[in-house]
Design an enzyme around this catalytic site. Structure first.
Site, PDB file in Angstrom:
ATOM      1  N   HIS A 195       0.340  -7.030  14.270  1.00  0.00           N
ATOM      2  CA  HIS A 195      -0.163  -7.017  12.923  1.00  0.00           C
ATOM      3  C   HIS A 195       0.918  -7.126  12.188  1.00  0.00           C
ATOM      4  O   HIS A 195       0.888  -7.681  10.715  1.00  0.00           O
ATOM      5  CB  HIS A 195      -0.927  -5.817  12.605  1.00  0.00           C
ATOM      6  CG  HIS A 195      -2.143  -6.109  11.890  1.00  0.00           C
ATOM      7  ND1 HIS A 195      -2.708  -7.477  11.707  1.00  0.00           N
ATOM      8  CD2 HIS A 195      -3.062  -5.277  11.010  1.00  0.00           C
ATOM      9  CE1 HIS A 195      -3.916  -7.329  11.138  1.00  0.00           C
ATOM     10  NE2 HIS A 195      -4.099  -6.140  10.575  1.00  0.00           N
TER      11      HIS A 195
ATOM     12  N   TYR B  38      -0.617  -1.091   2.816  1.00  0.00           N
ATOM     13  CA  TYR B  38      -1.307  -1.324   3.944  1.00  0.00           C
ATOM     14  C   TYR B  38      -1.947  -2.717   4.058  1.00  0.00           C
ATOM     15  O   TYR B  38      -2.346  -3.183   2.855  1.00  0.00           O
ATOM     16  CB  TYR B  38      -2.219   0.014   4.384  1.00  0.00           C
ATOM     17  CG  TYR B  38      -1.231   1.133   4.790  1.00  0.00           C
ATOM     18  CD1 TYR B  38      -0.996   1.382   6.192  1.00  0.00           C
ATOM     19  CD2 TYR B  38      -1.111   2.112   3.709  1.00  0.00           C
ATOM     20  CE1 TYR B  38      -0.156   2.204   6.246  1.00  0.00           C
ATOM     21  CE2 TYR B  38      -0.252   3.310   4.319  1.00  0.00           C
ATOM     22  CZ  TYR B  38       0.255   3.168   5.532  1.00  0.00           C
ATOM     23  OH  TYR B  38       0.948   4.204   5.824  1.00  0.00           O
TER      24      TYR B  38
ATOM     25  N   ASN C 146      -5.063  -4.054   4.470  1.00  0.00           N
ATOM     26  CA  ASN C 146      -6.411  -4.181   3.664  1.00  0.00           C
ATOM     27  C   ASN C 146      -6.428  -4.119   2.405  1.00  0.00           C
ATOM     28  O   ASN C 146      -7.197  -4.894   1.484  1.00  0.00           O
ATOM     29  CB  ASN C 146      -7.456  -3.014   4.147  1.00  0.00           C
ATOM     30  CG  ASN C 146      -7.770  -2.919   5.652  1.00  0.00           C
ATOM     31  OD1 ASN C 146      -7.203  -3.698   6.237  1.00  0.00           O
ATOM     32  ND2 ASN C 146      -8.476  -1.905   5.955  1.00  0.00           N
TER      33      ASN C 146
ATOM     34  N   ASP D 268      -0.284 -12.562  11.154  1.00  0.00           N
ATOM     35  CA  ASP D 268      -0.726 -12.929  12.467  1.00  0.00           C
ATOM     36  C   ASP D 268      -2.135 -13.293  12.742  1.00  0.00           C
ATOM     37  O   ASP D 268      -2.974 -13.160  11.786  1.00  0.00           O
ATOM     38  CB  ASP D 268      -0.749 -11.318  13.342  1.00  0.00           C
ATOM     39  CG  ASP D 268      -1.609 -10.494  12.642  1.00  0.00           C
ATOM     40  OD1 ASP D 268      -1.478 -10.056  11.221  1.00  0.00           O
ATOM     41  OD2 ASP D 268      -2.640 -10.001  13.127  1.00  0.00           O
TER      42      ASP D 268
ATOM     43  N   ASN E 162      -8.289  -8.924   7.799  1.00  0.00           N
ATOM     44  CA  ASN E 162      -8.258  -7.973   6.497  1.00  0.00           C
ATOM     45  C   ASN E 162      -7.284  -8.231   5.419  1.00  0.00           C
ATOM     46  O   ASN E 162      -7.551  -8.294   4.240  1.00  0.00           O
ATOM     47  CB  ASN E 162      -8.489  -6.738   6.981  1.00  0.00           C
ATOM     48  CG  ASN E 162      -9.830  -6.308   7.514  1.00  0.00           C
ATOM     49  OD1 ASN E 162     -10.798  -6.980   7.382  1.00  0.00           O
ATOM     50  ND2 ASN E 162      -9.670  -5.122   8.464  1.00  0.00           N
TER      51      ASN E 162
END
Length: 192
Positions: free
Chosen positions: A19, A64, A66, A91, A112
């Site tokens: 990620h 982060y 999201n 990714d 996300n």
């Protein structure tokens, strides 16, 4: 001026995860441009660089995954940049491992970070450097898969993929996404 955003999660525990390949590409791009992530603004780390004739801010949101779009939207508004000035590196489960593709627009594919960017910039119509990580094994949660680390034995393939993603990003900045797509995606198909 352009804004290049590598998507990832802050913190050492995420450093070699699938990620975080966007952060890896952003780090390598800054290194090649002789820049460092010395600025902090918009809840992100920023490096100021030049790619060819273009002044570029390279961003790693620290919110982060999201909530990545919060930093991206704030930066675009602050610098009065349009969607054609934005390149996002992330990714992608839908691409084979280590395959790099450049595209503009399209769906978020359940990512996300891309969902958040779309929501905060108001559209998916910006350049995206997609870095393939492949699909998870059967019965494995995709979230666990993307938060899993690349194996040590994958270093050579990962390094080559990161170099290709850096080159795709550079071309998108210097030539514009439409012209860069022809070169990047043709090269990617030729590697198949």
């Amino acid at each position: 001026m352009k804004l290049v955003v590598g998507l990832g999660n802050p913190g050492e525990e995420y450093a070699r995860t699938r990620h975080n390949v966007g952060f890896v590409v952003a780090d390598r791009l800054a290194q090649l441009a002789g820049a460092s992530f010395s600025a902090k603004k918009f809840a992100a780390e920023l490096a100021e660089a030049r790619l060819g004739p273009e002044r570029v801010w390279i961003m790693k949101p620290q919110t982060y995954m999201n909530h990545s779009g919060e930093a991206v939207g704030a930066a675009l508004r602050f610098w009065k940049l349009g969607l054609d000035d934005l390149v996002v590196v992330h990714d992608d489960l839908e691409l084979d491992p280590y395959r790099v593709q450049l595209k503009v627009g399209g769906g978020h594919g359940g990512h996300n970070g891309v969902k958040s960017v779309n929501a905060h910039v108001g559209s998916p119509e910006y350049a995206r450097v997609r870095v393939g990580v492949g699909r998870p094994p059967p019965r494995m949660d995709p979230a666990d898969y993307v938060l899993g680390k690349f194996a040590k034995g994958e270093d050579a393939e990962l390094d080559l993929c990161v170099e290709q993603a850096v080159e795709a990003t550079r071309l998108a900045v210097e030539l514009g996404a439409a012209r860069a797509m022809n070169q990047v995606n043709r090269r990617s198909r030729a590697a198949d």
